[in-house]
Write a protein that holds these residues in place. Structure first.
Motif, mmCIF file in Angstrom:
data_model
loop_
_atom_site.group_PDB
_atom_site.id
_atom_site.type_symbol
_atom_site.label_atom_id
_atom_site.label_comp_id
_atom_site.label_asym_id
_atom_site.label_seq_id
_atom_site.Cartn_x
_atom_site.Cartn_y
_atom_site.Cartn_z
ATOM 1 N N LEU A 233 0.835 -1.202 0.000
ATOM 2 C CA LEU A 233 0.000 0.000 0.000
ATOM 3 C C LEU A 233 0.872 1.254 0.000
ATOM 4 O O LEU A 233 0.649 2.174 -0.798
ATOM 5 C CB LEU A 233 -0.915 0.005 1.230
ATOM 6 C CG LEU A 233 -1.729 1.291 1.452
ATOM 7 C CD1 LEU A 233 -2.791 1.429 0.363
ATOM 8 C CD2 LEU A 233 -2.377 1.307 2.825
ATOM 9 N N ASN A 234 1.866 1.291 0.876
ATOM 10 C CA ASN A 234 2.742 2.461 0.946
ATOM 11 C C ASN A 234 3.471 2.701 -0.366
ATOM 12 O O ASN A 234 3.631 3.847 -0.805
ATOM 13 C CB ASN A 234 3.765 2.285 2.074
ATOM 14 C CG ASN A 234 3.119 2.341 3.453
ATOM 15 O OD1 ASN A 234 2.009 2.844 3.610
ATOM 16 N ND2 ASN A 234 3.807 1.799 4.438
ATOM 17 N N THR A 235 3.905 1.627 -1.012
ATOM 18 C CA THR A 235 4.633 1.756 -2.279
ATOM 19 C C THR A 235 3.713 2.250 -3.390
ATOM 20 O O THR A 235 4.096 3.108 -4.198
ATOM 21 C CB THR A 235 5.267 0.409 -2.673
ATOM 22 O OG1 THR A 235 6.115 -0.040 -1.610
ATOM 23 C CG2 THR A 235 6.086 0.541 -3.947
ATOM 24 N N LEU A 236 2.500 1.722 -3.451
ATOM 25 C CA LEU A 236 1.541 2.156 -4.466
ATOM 26 C C LEU A 236 1.177 3.628 -4.305
ATOM 27 O O LEU A 236 1.014 4.357 -5.285
ATOM 28 C CB LEU A 236 0.277 1.291 -4.409
ATOM 29 C CG LEU A 236 0.410 -0.138 -4.923
ATOM 30 C CD1 LEU A 236 -0.805 -0.973 -4.532
ATOM 31 C CD2 LEU A 236 0.587 -0.155 -6.444
ATOM 32 N N LEU A 237 1.047 4.062 -3.046
ATOM 33 C CA LEU A 237 0.663 5.452 -2.769
ATOM 34 C C LEU A 237 1.854 6.399 -2.809
ATOM 35 O O LEU A 237 1.677 7.613 -2.938
ATOM 36 C CB LEU A 237 -0.003 5.553 -1.392
ATOM 37 C CG LEU A 237 -1.332 4.820 -1.207
ATOM 38 C CD1 LEU A 237 -1.783 4.920 0.245
ATOM 39 C CD2 LEU A 237 -2.405 5.391 -2.131
ATOM 40 N N GLY A 238 3.058 5.842 -2.684
ATOM 41 C CA GLY A 238 4.243 6.698 -2.602
ATOM 42 C C GLY A 238 4.305 7.454 -1.289
ATOM 43 O O GLY A 238 4.832 8.563 -1.214
ATOM 44 N N ASP A 239 3.746 6.844 -0.226
ATOM 45 C CA ASP A 239 3.692 7.504 1.075
ATOM 46 C C ASP A 239 3.635 6.437 2.168
ATOM 47 O O ASP A 239 3.111 5.342 1.941
ATOM 48 C CB ASP A 239 2.451 8.396 1.147
ATOM 49 C CG ASP A 239 2.398 9.244 2.406
ATOM 50 O OD1 ASP A 239 3.465 9.494 2.986
ATOM 51 O OD2 ASP A 239 1.290 9.670 2.789
ATOM 52 N N ASP A 240 4.169 6.760 3.351
ATOM 53 C CA ASP A 240 4.109 5.820 4.472
ATOM 54 C C ASP A 240 2.757 5.939 5.157
ATOM 55 O O ASP A 240 2.630 6.497 6.253
ATOM 56 C CB ASP A 240 5.239 6.099 5.475
ATOM 57 C CG ASP A 240 6.599 5.742 4.916
ATOM 58 O OD1 ASP A 240 6.650 4.879 4.025
ATOM 59 O OD2 ASP A 240 7.594 6.342 5.356
ATOM 60 N N ARG A 241 1.738 5.428 4.492
ATOM 61 C CA ARG A 241 0.365 5.555 5.005
ATOM 62 C C ARG A 241 0.068 4.518 6.081
ATOM 63 O O ARG A 241 -0.676 4.781 7.015
ATOM 64 C CB ARG A 241 -0.618 5.394 3.827
ATOM 65 C CG ARG A 241 -2.081 5.487 4.201
ATOM 66 C CD ARG A 241 -2.460 6.872 4.651
ATOM 67 N NE ARG A 241 -3.872 6.946 4.961
ATOM 68 C CZ ARG A 241 -4.434 6.553 6.085
ATOM 69 N NH1 ARG A 241 -3.667 6.058 7.047
ATOM 70 N NH2 ARG A 241 -5.733 6.649 6.283
ATOM 71 N N ALA A 242 0.623 3.320 5.930
ATOM 72 C CA ALA A 242 0.325 2.237 6.865
ATOM 73 C C ALA A 242 1.569 1.875 7.665
ATOM 74 O O ALA A 242 2.699 1.947 7.174
ATOM 75 C CB ALA A 242 -0.185 1.009 6.102
ATOM 76 N N LEU A 243 1.350 1.470 8.910
ATOM 77 C CA LEU A 243 2.445 1.037 9.783
ATOM 78 C C LEU A 243 2.972 -0.312 9.318
ATOM 79 O O LEU A 243 2.203 -1.243 9.089
ATOM 80 C CB LEU A 243 1.940 0.944 11.227
ATOM 81 C CG LEU A 243 2.941 0.512 12.290
ATOM 82 C CD1 LEU A 243 4.044 1.565 12.436
ATOM 83 C CD2 LEU A 243 2.233 0.302 13.631
ATOM 84 N N VAL A 244 4.289 -0.396 9.169
ATOM 85 C CA VAL A 244 4.922 -1.634 8.706
ATOM 86 C C VAL A 244 5.757 -2.221 9.833
ATOM 87 O O VAL A 244 6.532 -1.514 10.479
ATOM 88 C CB VAL A 244 5.805 -1.371 7.470
ATOM 89 C CG1 VAL A 244 6.535 -2.642 7.064
ATOM 90 C CG2 VAL A 244 4.960 -0.856 6.312
ATOM 91 N N SER A 245 5.598 -3.537 10.056
ATOM 92 C CA SER A 245 6.354 -4.208 11.129
ATOM 93 C C SER A 245 6.516 -5.680 10.773
ATOM 94 O O SER A 245 5.709 -6.251 10.033
ATOM 95 C CB SER A 245 5.605 -4.057 12.459
ATOM 96 O OG SER A 245 6.164 -4.895 13.446
ATOM 97 N N ASP A 246 7.543 -6.279 11.305
ATOM 98 C CA ASP A 246 7.741 -7.726 11.142
ATOM 99 C C ASP A 246 6.830 -8.526 12.066
ATOM 100 O O ASP A 246 6.727 -9.745 11.936
ATOM 101 C CB ASP A 246 9.199 -8.103 11.414
ATOM 102 C CG ASP A 246 10.137 -7.583 10.330
ATOM 103 O OD1 ASP A 246 9.656 -7.412 9.194
ATOM 104 O OD2 ASP A 246 11.317 -7.347 10.636
ATOM 105 N N ILE A 247 6.203 -7.842 13.014
ATOM 106 C CA ILE A 247 5.310 -8.524 13.951
ATOM 107 C C ILE A 247 4.009 -8.869 13.247
ATOM 108 O O ILE A 247 3.369 -8.008 12.650
ATOM 109 C CB ILE A 247 5.011 -7.630 15.172
ATOM 110 C CG1 ILE A 247 6.322 -7.235 15.870
ATOM 111 C CG2 ILE A 247 4.055 -8.331 16.127
ATOM 112 C CD1 ILE A 247 6.135 -6.201 16.962
#
Length: 458
Positions: A233-247
């Motif tokens: 999602l972040n890549t498609l939007l070109g923005d850090d919109r969603a929190l990303v974690s390995d958890i």
């Protein structure tokens, strides 16, 4: 009718701001606060440089006054537009001094409501103005402009006129009921009612696509936990919109955002990872994921390229019931971290006639191809035709459905030989619902609900 005023440009500071004044006393009120050429000497549709002054005669700002004399104005009344500097303080002072001179502050949509009341446009055209202002893509802008220019209204007017001709003949028969005279050819009425119903049904069916054009075509991003949905999602939007974690299970609720792709507004929906929930909150998030899949037009199924192949198959079985009648694209993610052999095993398992694209959401590889496939999968109607009518308004859609139901009863009545008075009732009901769309039939409650959603100054 009293004279209203409001700032018509967006709230905030800018290069200029436009204050609009409309009403019977617009010219007289503005003249009290204008220092320059007298308004009585100005021709309609002309612009003049001067100064706006307060009640003490002190200059508030240098401004350009544009005059529109009734009935040749947006509202059909005398309208004055003052273009001043965009300072918030200046805007507030100009509005305050106009109110002090006799204006009233306009409510949301009051200028457009006056235009409707004065016959400058019908209700569907008035609603289209709000859609033009809110348009976020080429497609939504084109559809709204088409409706604002009256394409939808003209089509509905033609349908109502055709129905009116026949209902008049049927009701004329009632005046000669004792003489058993027939003025309305029942076979012709059957043909006409069928043709009109087909047009109405076609308009109603366009609403699903029209709603997607207006509000964004829904694309659900689904997959198991930690497949890389939020990163995608972040890549498609070109923005850090969603929190990303390995958890695992980081995304517990639906995250939505929009982007224009290929001239169409796309609404991406990042869903909670689907797995056996570990708590009530996660379970609720997974339920919402399935619901969003049902609402989506396109499903991006994110597959971890290093996932065991049996898990890929099991996951597809879970989501398959929610993917019927919609485009599904299997996005094989994390190909940068998986072995070529592992990726190949996963691809072989995705043999369901589904479009498959390999990407690395983290590195950005394959994303441009994915975007192109999403654009091609939108399958929205072409809106380049200036005469094409696509329904985007829920109120219009529900009115069309009711009009179609009334015509359906008409056709059933014709087939069973129903009396003219009952046929007339169903036809007039259809005309009523078509008239509701254009505002030929309206109530204060309907008008209040529609114009309350307009911004102040429009």
């Amino acid at each position: 009718m009293d004279t209203i005023c409001a700032v018509s440009t967006p709230h905030g500071m800018g290069g200029i701001a436009v204050i609009r004044v409309s009403g019977d006393d617009a010219l007289a009120i503005v003249q009290q606060r204008w220092q320059g050429k007298p308004l009585s000497q100005m021709a309609s549709h002309t612009a003049h440089l001067g100064h706006i002054i307060d009640s003490r005669g002190e200059i508030l700002d240098e401004a350009v006054l544009t005059l529109f004399r009734a009935p040749h104005s947006f509202t059909g009344e005398d309208v004055v537009e003052l273009s001043c500097h965009g300072s918030m303080w200046i805007q507030q002072q100009v509005v305050a001094t106009l109110i002090d001179a006799g204006c009233r502050a306009a409510t949301g949509g009051e200028f457009t409501q006056r235009a409707f009341a004065n016959g400058k446009m019908d209700l569907s055209q008035a609603e289209a103005i709000a859609d033009v202002i809110a348009s976020q893509s080429r497609a939504s802008h084109h559809v709204a402009m088409n409706q604002m220019r009256g394409a939808f209204s003209r089509q509905l007017s033609t349908l109502r006129s055709q129905l009116l001709q026949f209902v008049s003949l049927i009701e004329l028969e009632l005046d000669f009921s004792e003489e058993d005279v027939t003025f309305a050819d029942r076979s012709r009425l059957t043909t006409l009612a069928t043709d009109i119903k087909n047009v109405i049904d076609s308009l109603a069916q366009s609403y699903q696509a029209g709603n997607a054009i207006k509000n964004g075509l829904p694309v659900a991003i689904v997959g198991p936990t930690n497949a890389g949905k939020s990163t995608l999602l972040n890549t498609l939007l070109g923005d850090d919109r969603a929190l990303v974690s390995d958890i695992k299970g980081t995304t517990r609720d639906v995250i939505e955002d929009t982007i224009v792709m290929g001239g169409t507004l796309i609404r991406f929906i990042d869903t909670a990872g689907i797995r056996q929930a570990t708590d009530v909150i996660e379970s609720m998030g997974i339920e919402r994921s399935f619901k969003k899949m049902d609402e989506a037009r396109i499903v991006l199924w994110v597959v971890d390229a290093s996932a065991p192949v049996d898990e890929v198959e099991e996951f597809y079985v879970q989501i398959q019931p929610h993917c019927r009648d919609k485009a599904v694209i299997a996005v094989v993610n994390k190909v940068d971290a998986a072995s070529a052999f592992g990726v190949e095993r996963v691809l072989r398992k995705l043999n369901h006639g589904i479009m498959t694209i390999q990407v690395s959401a983290r590195e950005g590889s394959g994303i441009e191809r994915l975007k192109q496939e999403i654009i091609e999968a939108t399958a929205l109607p072409q809106v380049s035709d200036d005469n094409a009518v696509i329904v985007t308004n829920a109120r219009h859609y529900h009115a069309l459905v009711r009009a179609s139901q009334a015509l359906n009863r008409t056709l059933q009545g014709l087939e069973s030989g129903l009396s003219g008075d009952l046929l007339s009732q169903d036809i007039r009901e259809c005309m009523h619902y078509l008239g509701e769309i254009t505002g030929e039939i309206s109530t204060d409650d309907i008008l209040g609900e529609i114009f309350a959603h307009f911004c102040i100054g429009k």
